[in-house]
Design an enzyme around this catalytic site. Structure first.
Site, PDB file in Angstrom:
ATOM      1  N   GLY A  32      54.429  37.836  42.551  1.00  0.00           N
ATOM      2  CA  GLY A  32      53.964  38.625  43.687  1.00  0.00           C
ATOM      3  C   GLY A  32      52.479  38.486  43.862  1.00  0.00           C
ATOM      4  O   GLY A  32      51.793  37.862  43.051  1.00  0.00           O
ATOM      5  N   ARG A  33      52.028  39.093  44.928  1.00  0.00           N
ATOM      6  CA  ARG A  33      50.614  38.992  45.259  1.00  0.00           C
ATOM      7  C   ARG A  33      50.259  40.215  46.080  1.00  0.00           C
ATOM      8  O   ARG A  33      51.035  40.674  46.914  1.00  0.00           O
ATOM      9  CB  ARG A  33      50.481  37.696  46.069  1.00  0.00           C
ATOM     10  CG  ARG A  33      49.178  37.323  46.624  1.00  0.00           C
ATOM     11  CD  ARG A  33      49.326  36.068  47.459  1.00  0.00           C
ATOM     12  NE  ARG A  33      49.370  34.847  46.661  1.00  0.00           N
ATOM     13  CZ  ARG A  33      48.295  34.136  46.331  1.00  0.00           C
ATOM     14  NH1 ARG A  33      47.104  34.528  46.700  1.00  0.00           N
ATOM     15  NH2 ARG A  33      48.417  33.041  45.628  1.00  0.00           N
ATOM     16  N   LYS A  35      46.562  42.628  47.542  1.00  0.00           N
ATOM     17  CA  LYS A  35      45.289  42.402  48.210  1.00  0.00           C
ATOM     18  C   LYS A  35      44.309  41.671  47.305  1.00  0.00           C
ATOM     19  O   LYS A  35      43.562  40.823  47.744  1.00  0.00           O
ATOM     20  CB  LYS A  35      44.698  43.755  48.640  1.00  0.00           C
ATOM     21  CG  LYS A  35      44.310  43.771  50.108  1.00  0.00           C
ATOM     22  CD  LYS A  35      43.726  45.115  50.505  1.00  0.00           C
ATOM     23  CE  LYS A  35      44.753  46.233  50.433  1.00  0.00           C
ATOM     24  NZ  LYS A  35      44.178  47.569  50.541  1.00  0.00           N
ATOM     25  N   PHE A  36      44.313  42.026  46.018  1.00  0.00           N
ATOM     26  CA  PHE A  36      43.305  41.470  45.123  1.00  0.00           C
ATOM     27  C   PHE A  36      43.871  40.652  43.971  1.00  0.00           C
ATOM     28  O   PHE A  36      43.119  40.052  43.229  1.00  0.00           O
ATOM     29  CB  PHE A  36      42.457  42.595  44.523  1.00  0.00           C
ATOM     30  CG  PHE A  36      41.781  43.436  45.553  1.00  0.00           C
ATOM     31  CD1 PHE A  36      40.884  42.868  46.450  1.00  0.00           C
ATOM     32  CD2 PHE A  36      42.034  44.797  45.637  1.00  0.00           C
ATOM     33  CE1 PHE A  36      40.251  43.636  47.405  1.00  0.00           C
ATOM     34  CE2 PHE A  36      41.408  45.579  46.594  1.00  0.00           C
ATOM     35  CZ  PHE A  36      40.517  44.994  47.483  1.00  0.00           C
ATOM     36  N   VAL A  39      50.186  37.689  40.668  1.00  0.00           N
ATOM     37  CA  VAL A  39      50.957  37.983  39.466  1.00  0.00           C
ATOM     38  C   VAL A  39      51.910  36.823  39.204  1.00  0.00           C
ATOM     39  O   VAL A  39      52.659  36.411  40.083  1.00  0.00           O
ATOM     40  CB  VAL A  39      51.721  39.329  39.614  1.00  0.00           C
ATOM     41  CG1 VAL A  39      52.516  39.635  38.361  1.00  0.00           C
ATOM     42  CG2 VAL A  39      50.764  40.466  39.936  1.00  0.00           C
ATOM     43  N   LYS A  54      48.839  39.475  35.467  1.00  0.00           N
ATOM     44  CA  LYS A  54      48.178  39.859  36.726  1.00  0.00           C
ATOM     45  C   LYS A  54      46.734  39.378  36.656  1.00  0.00           C
ATOM     46  O   LYS A  54      45.962  39.840  35.821  1.00  0.00           O
ATOM     47  CB  LYS A  54      48.255  41.387  36.913  1.00  0.00           C
ATOM     48  CG  LYS A  54      47.567  41.887  38.175  1.00  0.00           C
ATOM     49  CD  LYS A  54      47.840  43.378  38.443  1.00  0.00           C
ATOM     50  CE  LYS A  54      47.097  43.863  39.679  1.00  0.00           C
ATOM     51  NZ  LYS A  54      47.361  45.261  40.020  1.00  0.00           N
ATOM     52  N   ASP A 165      48.507  54.837  45.770  1.00  0.00           N
ATOM     53  CA  ASP A 165      49.047  53.680  46.501  1.00  0.00           C
ATOM     54  C   ASP A 165      50.548  53.553  46.256  1.00  0.00           C
ATOM     55  O   ASP A 165      51.061  52.455  46.032  1.00  0.00           O
ATOM     56  CB  ASP A 165      48.290  52.412  46.077  1.00  0.00           C
ATOM     57  CG  ASP A 165      48.350  51.304  47.140  1.00  0.00           C
ATOM     58  OD1 ASP A 165      48.787  51.582  48.271  1.00  0.00           O
ATOM     59  OD2 ASP A 165      47.963  50.163  46.816  1.00  0.00           O
TER      60      ASP A 165
HETATM   61  P1  ADP Z   1      47.716  44.418  43.979  1.00  0.00           P
HETATM   62  O1  ADP Z   1      46.780  45.374  43.302  1.00  0.00           O
HETATM   63  O2  ADP Z   1      46.991  43.169  44.404  1.00  0.00           O
HETATM   64  O3  ADP Z   1      48.565  45.017  45.065  1.00  0.00           O
HETATM   65  P2  ADP Z   1      50.072  44.543  42.240  1.00  0.00           P
HETATM   66  O4  ADP Z   1      49.879  45.069  40.849  1.00  0.00           O
HETATM   67  O5  ADP Z   1      50.692  45.476  43.207  1.00  0.00           O
HETATM   68  O6  ADP Z   1      48.693  43.949  42.789  1.00  0.00           O
HETATM   69  O7  ADP Z   1      50.930  43.210  42.154  1.00  0.00           O
HETATM   70  C1  ADP Z   1      51.229  42.474  43.334  1.00  0.00           C
HETATM   71  C2  ADP Z   1      52.732  42.220  43.400  1.00  0.00           C
HETATM   72  O8  ADP Z   1      53.122  41.460  42.231  1.00  0.00           O
HETATM   73  C3  ADP Z   1      53.606  43.491  43.339  1.00  0.00           C
HETATM   74  O9  ADP Z   1      53.794  44.042  44.624  1.00  0.00           O
HETATM   75  C4  ADP Z   1      54.897  42.939  42.749  1.00  0.00           C
HETATM   76  O10 ADP Z   1      55.678  42.266  43.742  1.00  0.00           O
HETATM   77  C5  ADP Z   1      54.412  41.866  41.764  1.00  0.00           C
HETATM   78  N1  ADP Z   1      54.282  42.413  40.407  1.00  0.00           N
HETATM   79  C6  ADP Z   1      53.291  43.207  39.938  1.00  0.00           C
HETATM   80  N2  ADP Z   1      53.482  43.525  38.648  1.00  0.00           N
HETATM   81  C7  ADP Z   1      54.625  42.924  38.267  1.00  0.00           C
HETATM   82  C8  ADP Z   1      55.377  42.880  37.039  1.00  0.00           C
HETATM   83  N3  ADP Z   1      54.953  43.528  35.981  1.00  0.00           N
HETATM   84  N4  ADP Z   1      56.534  42.158  37.032  1.00  0.00           N
HETATM   85  C9  ADP Z   1      56.959  41.509  38.156  1.00  0.00           C
HETATM   86  N5  ADP Z   1      56.310  41.514  39.334  1.00  0.00           N
HETATM   87  C10 ADP Z   1      55.149  42.208  39.403  1.00  0.00           C
HETATM   88 MG    MG Z   2      50.181  46.361  45.013  1.00  0.00          MG
END
Ligand code: ADP
Ligand code: MG
Length: 374
Positions: A32-33, A35-36, A39, A54, A165
């Site tokens: 996933g990805r 804003k900042f 992952v 991450k 959030d």
């Molecule tokens: P941001 O702060 O950039 O929004 P996130 O922590 O929400 O970052 O991670 C971005 C995306 O990555 C999440 O919306 C999710 O889809 C995926 N993701 C985050 N953490 C995990 C995890 N532990 N396992 C699987 N996917 C993850």
């Molecule tokens: Mg997020």
């Protein structure tokens, strides 16, 4: 240690500076990805264990953001007792990035060429919120998941932490089929609210932010409760309650608490579910239900035996209430349940028939004012 804005920068975790790639192999596609962050799935070379890495840039838009990342780590540490908050395994730092090694969701299955492919298992609850028919949540599913979200959030609130959030992209599932448990992720905007000075900031994701955030009033644990109201609405109906055609309309809908609770939207959903959401989508944060009050809400102990486990909300026949002699129990004469143990030892969404995206970054206060004034 906490600064004026409720950010905590003292962490327990030892930050490793040896190369991440000596210990882990990156496998599969991106998980996933946001804003900042990006992952990615990784495998610990010695154990073969899968994790999610991450990758966070220390500089964003020319600004040093290391403090924000330390705050995210500190919050993860203080919630490490909750089974519903993602577990932090390790932290690495390079000259440009900090890498959080987290518990991973979304299983990898080796593909024929020797690489890995991320299977459909796990992932964001967002996927199911917007799914049609056989993949959409049933009300029974939503009740179970809502309880878990509340228990995770209760743990945060007990520690005076607000997530700020909460939205479907930040709630992950341990498995999709059979439907597993939830984990709350993304503590990038989280703050401590026990500071002497009040936290007043504009942050969050337009559709999920509470009116006090738009009005630049103090942020509190009640701010998260609003988002849980929006989240529950989306999980049950597949529709975003405040989303308008334009951002300006969304903000207006929020500040006027303009919500559609009609049968068109809540087709086949219990009255108690609507009552639960209504206890959260209240403009005055002091009048909103707290997490502990939500955990004792009768909706969470509603016996949905009469609803087919397989039938997704979209397909349930509203006439089923005719064959059910008891109408949903009014919330006033209900026995409250004991509290649950809370701390044990970018895409598209449907709005009616239309689709819309909510990838827009949150606007500045001036932008909101301009938009609201226009
Ligand atoms: P941001 O702060 O950039 O929004 P996130 O922590 O929400 O970052 O991670 C971005 C995306 O990555 C999440 O919306 C999710 O889809 C995926 N993701 C985050 N953490 C995990 C995890 N532990 N396992 C699987 N996917 C993850
Ligand atoms: Mg997020």
């Amino acid at each position: 240690m906490m600064n004026r804005n409720g950010m905590v920068t003292k962490i327990r975790t030892r930050i490793r500076t040896d190369p991440f790639k000596n210990i882990y192999d990156l496998v599969g596609r991106e998980l996933g990805r946001g804003k900042f962050a990006v992952v990615k799935k990784c495998v610990e070379k010695t154990t073969g264990k899968e994790h999610a890495a991450k990758f966070l840039k220390k500089r964003r838009k020319g600004q040093d953001c290391r403090g924000d990342i330390l705050n995210e780590i500190a919050v993860l540490e203080s919630a490490d007792m909750s089974p519903y908050v993602v577990a932090l395994h390790e932290v690495y730092e390079t000259t440009t990035e900090i890498i959080l090694v987290l518990e991973c969701f979304g299983e990898s299955v080796p593909i024929s060429d020797g690489g890995y492919e991320n299977s459909a298992a796990g992932g964001e609850i967002f996927t199911q919120c917007v799914a049609d028919n056989d993949e959409a949540f049933t009300e029974k599913d939503v009740i179970r998941l809502a309880k878990q979200i509340l228990m995770g959030v209760a743990c945060l609130h007990q520690n005076n932490i607000v997530h700020l959030d909460l939205k479907p992209q930040n709630i992950l599932l341990t498995s999709a089929q059979p439907l597993g448990d939830i984990r709350i992720v993304d503590f990038g905007l989280s703050r401590r609210v026990d500071s002497v000075s009040e936290v007043r900031e504009i942050l969050g994701t337009p559709e999920y932010v509470a009116p006090e955030v738009l009005d630049y009033e103090p942020i509190s644990t009640a701010t998260d409760m609003w988002s849980i109201g929006v989240l529950t609405y989306v999980m049950l109906t597949g529709e975003s309650p405040f989303l308008g055609e334009e951002k300006q309309e969304t903000f207006l809908n929020i500040s006027q608490v303009n919500v559609d609770y009609s049968q068109d939207v809540f087709h086949g959903v219990s009255d108690l579910a609507v009552d639960f959401i209504q206890s959260l989508l209240i403009k005055n944060p002091r009048k909103r239900a707290t997490v502990d009050q939500c955990l004792t809400h009768p909706w969470l102990s509603l016996d949905l035996h009469h609803l087919s486990l397989e039938a997704p909300l979209d397909e349930q026949d509203t006439s089923q209430s005719e064959s059910e002699p008891e109408s949903p129990i009014p919330s006033t004469d209900l026995v409250l349940m004991p509290s649950y143990p809370t701390c044990p030892g970018q895409g598209e969404l449907k709005s009616g028939r239309d689709t819309f995206s909510f990838t827009e970054p949150f606007p500045s206060r001036t932008e909101i004012q301009q938009e609201l004034i226009c």
